[in-house]
Design a protein around this motif. Structure first.
Motif, PDB file in Angstrom:
ATOM      1  N   UNK A   1       0.976  -1.217   0.116  1.00  0.00           N
ATOM      2  CA  UNK A   1      -0.125   0.022   0.077  1.00  0.00           C
ATOM      3  C   UNK A   1       1.083   1.177  -0.077  1.00  0.00           C
ATOM      4  N   UNK A   2       1.973   1.206   0.741  1.00  0.00           N
ATOM      5  CA  UNK A   2       2.828   2.333   0.774  1.00  0.00           C
ATOM      6  C   UNK A   2       3.414   2.669  -0.591  1.00  0.00           C
ATOM      7  N   UNK A   3       3.892   1.706  -1.324  1.00  0.00           N
ATOM      8  CA  UNK A   3       4.501   1.604  -2.639  1.00  0.00           C
ATOM      9  C   UNK A   3       3.158   2.237  -3.845  1.00  0.00           C
ATOM     10  N   UNK A   4       2.045   1.628  -3.435  1.00  0.00           N
ATOM     11  CA  UNK A   4       0.856   2.463  -4.225  1.00  0.00           C
ATOM     12  C   UNK A   4       0.620   3.729  -3.955  1.00  0.00           C
ATOM     13  N   UNK A   5       0.766   4.050  -2.786  1.00  0.00           N
ATOM     14  CA  UNK A   5       0.405   5.768  -2.531  1.00  0.00           C
ATOM     15  C   UNK A   5       1.555   6.461  -3.055  1.00  0.00           C
ATOM     16  N   UNK A   6       2.700   6.135  -3.069  1.00  0.00           N
ATOM     17  CA  UNK A   6       4.037   6.968  -3.315  1.00  0.00           C
ATOM     18  C   UNK A   6       4.281   6.897  -4.797  1.00  0.00           C
ATOM     19  N   UNK A   7       3.863   5.663  -5.480  1.00  0.00           N
ATOM     20  CA  UNK A   7       4.307   5.482  -6.780  1.00  0.00           C
ATOM     21  C   UNK A   7       3.222   5.584  -7.768  1.00  0.00           C
ATOM     22  N   UNK A   8       2.095   5.346  -7.178  1.00  0.00           N
ATOM     23  CA  UNK A   8       0.781   5.443  -8.345  1.00  0.00           C
ATOM     24  C   UNK A   8      -0.138   6.679  -8.012  1.00  0.00           C
ATOM     25  N   UNK A   9      -0.588   6.699  -6.535  1.00  0.00           N
ATOM     26  CA  UNK A   9      -1.754   7.459  -6.570  1.00  0.00           C
ATOM     27  C   UNK A   9      -1.156   8.771  -6.524  1.00  0.00           C
ATOM     28  N   UNK A  10      -0.224   9.099  -5.598  1.00  0.00           N
ATOM     29  CA  UNK A  10       0.344  10.756  -5.607  1.00  0.00           C
ATOM     30  C   UNK A  10       0.754  11.139  -6.698  1.00  0.00           C
ATOM     31  N   UNK A  11       1.450  10.523  -7.779  1.00  0.00           N
ATOM     32  CA  UNK A  11       1.854  10.966  -9.026  1.00  0.00           C
ATOM     33  C   UNK A  11       0.760  11.108  -9.737  1.00  0.00           C
ATOM     34  N   UNK A  12      -0.489  10.279  -9.983  1.00  0.00           N
ATOM     35  CA  UNK A  12      -1.672  10.549 -10.596  1.00  0.00           C
ATOM     36  C   UNK A  12      -2.477  11.601 -10.217  1.00  0.00           C
ATOM     37  N   UNK A  13      -2.558  11.936  -8.993  1.00  0.00           N
ATOM     38  CA  UNK A  13      -2.911  12.990  -8.330  1.00  0.00           C
ATOM     39  C   UNK A  13      -2.566  14.159  -8.711  1.00  0.00           C
ATOM     40  N   UNK A  14      -1.206  14.325  -8.973  1.00  0.00           N
ATOM     41  CA  UNK A  14      -0.320  15.501  -9.345  1.00  0.00           C
ATOM     42  C   UNK A  14      -0.702  15.804 -10.588  1.00  0.00           C
ATOM     43  N   UNK A  15      -0.570  14.632 -11.346  1.00  0.00           N
ATOM     44  CA  UNK A  15      -0.885  14.830 -12.915  1.00  0.00           C
ATOM     45  C   UNK A  15      -2.464  15.540 -13.218  1.00  0.00           C
ATOM     46  N   UNK A  16      -3.189  14.988 -12.524  1.00  0.00           N
ATOM     47  CA  UNK A  16      -4.619  15.374 -12.636  1.00  0.00           C
ATOM     48  C   UNK A  16      -4.576  17.060 -12.503  1.00  0.00           C
ATOM     49  N   UNK A  17      -3.970  17.348 -11.576  1.00  0.00           N
ATOM     50  CA  UNK A  17      -3.969  18.832 -11.094  1.00  0.00           C
ATOM     51  C   UNK A  17      -3.204  19.699 -12.021  1.00  0.00           C
ATOM     52  N   UNK A  18      -1.956  19.284 -12.576  1.00  0.00           N
ATOM     53  CA  UNK A  18      -1.303  20.085 -13.511  1.00  0.00           C
ATOM     54  C   UNK A  18      -1.873  20.074 -14.842  1.00  0.00           C
ATOM     55  N   UNK A  19      -2.714  19.032 -15.205  1.00  0.00           N
ATOM     56  CA  UNK A  19      -3.453  18.941 -16.574  1.00  0.00           C
ATOM     57  C   UNK A  19      -4.593  19.987 -16.480  1.00  0.00           C
ATOM     58  N   UNK A  20      -5.359  20.109 -15.182  1.00  0.00           N
ATOM     59  CA  UNK A  20      -6.422  20.646 -15.097  1.00  0.00           C
ATOM     60  C   UNK A  20      -6.071  22.236 -15.052  1.00  0.00           C
TER      61      UNK A  20
END
Length: 325
Positions: A219-238
């Protein structure tokens, strides 16, 4: 003589950053005027739910005790006039609010913002330009006040309620006002809320997330390597107005929240969540801590999406839209 009510403060919606902001991700939050609240006094000459006002007043007395203990110990960060607050509480002060509690809309944040404006000496007033230091100091002061409601507080909710302006959180210490792009006139893009039908409980869900983050390596790896980068990508794209990229990243975020954060996705909306992913008519994501309350939706065709939900006997509330006449 009837005392005057305080200023009106709006609810807030965190578009992106729920949970991951705790661990340093970006966040994007906006004020939402559909729900709001203000400090008021019972007025028997106009409609006041006196039973509600009395319950709220008693709750605020407890808040006053908390503030007074901080003041007595010299730990209170803001110049809060606890004596004036006590006088107003004795006169029946309460918080008149349409913001539902447990729905991820910052009910306590609006209350804290209202208290700060009314009882802190020389509070920073709304203005067009804020320095990073002003924002950081204000956030710390508001966080201390809101911590009484939740045990801990980042200060973000009352900050957005107080500033009444969209905020971009590059991390918890780097916050700046930001403008949201106008939608393409060829589409009826919209952000909307859907009621899951039950309130959520923030504290146990956050505790569970943090426990898994610290004790479950997968779960730690999921948050650090998948969820967080994807969250940041959504914000930057918006905020960069990259619409096609935004909706692609949003769909991916919706899918992984449904898969890996199942406990936070209200059971009443799981089928609708899947329907959106399968049809691409809309995408749903968490609003706040989840578990209940509102769910946040995004669509490129608001009218069609509204009709889909109405056919299922459900109403959606537009948050941000640009509909063609």
């Amino acid at each position: 003589m009837q005392k005057e009510a305080g200023d009106i403060f709006y609810s807030k919606i965190m578009l992106f950053g729920e949970y991951t902001i705790i661990k340093g991700s970006m966040g994007l939050t906006i004020p939402y005027s559909h729900f709001n609240g203000q400090l008021a006094f019972p007025n028997r000459d106009s409609y006041t739910d006196l039973a509600f006002a009395q319950r709220s007043n008693q709750h605020l007395y407890e808040f006053w005790y908390y503030l007074q203990s901080l003041a007595n110990s010299g730990e209170l960060l803001s110049d809060f006039n606890t004596d004036r607050l006590k006088e107003d509480l004795d006169d029946g002060l309460y918080f008149e609010s349409t913001i539902p509690e447990g729905y991820g809309l910052g009910s306590s944040g609006a209350l804290v913002a209202a208290f700060f404006r009314k009882y802190v000496s020389n509070p920073v007033k709304n203005k067009t330009e804020w320095s990073p230091r002003e924002i950081r100091t204000l956030k710390e002061q508001l966080a201390q006040l809101e911590s009484w409601f939740h045990g801990t507080s980042s200060g973000i909710d009352p900050l957005i309620c107080y500033m009444k302006h969209p905020l971009l959180l590059r991390d918890l210490d780097h916050i700046e006002p930001v403008g949201l792009p106008q939608y393409n006139q060829q589409h009826s893009d919209a952000i909307f809320l859907m009621n899951s039908g039950k309130p959520g409980r923030t504290a146990p869900l956050v505790q569970n997330f943090m426990h898994r983050y610290h004790h479950d390596k997968v779960f730690y790896n999921f948050v650090e390597n998948t969820l967080t980068p994807l969250n940041n990508t959504c914000i930057n794209n918006l905020i960069g107005n990259q619409k096609e990229k935004f909706y692609n990243s949003l769909k991916e975020l919706s899918a992984i929240q449904k898969e890996f954060l199942q406990q936070m996705v209200p059971s009443t909306v799981r089928q609708l969540w899947d329907d959106g992913l399968n049809s691409d008519d809309y995408y749903l994501k968490l609003c706040g801590s989840g578990g209940g309350g509102f769910v946040l939706g995004f669509t490129r065709n608001y009218i069609k999406t509204r009709d889909i939900f109405e056919s299922k006997g459900m109403e959606i509330i537009p948050v941000y839209q640009d509909l063609k006449k």
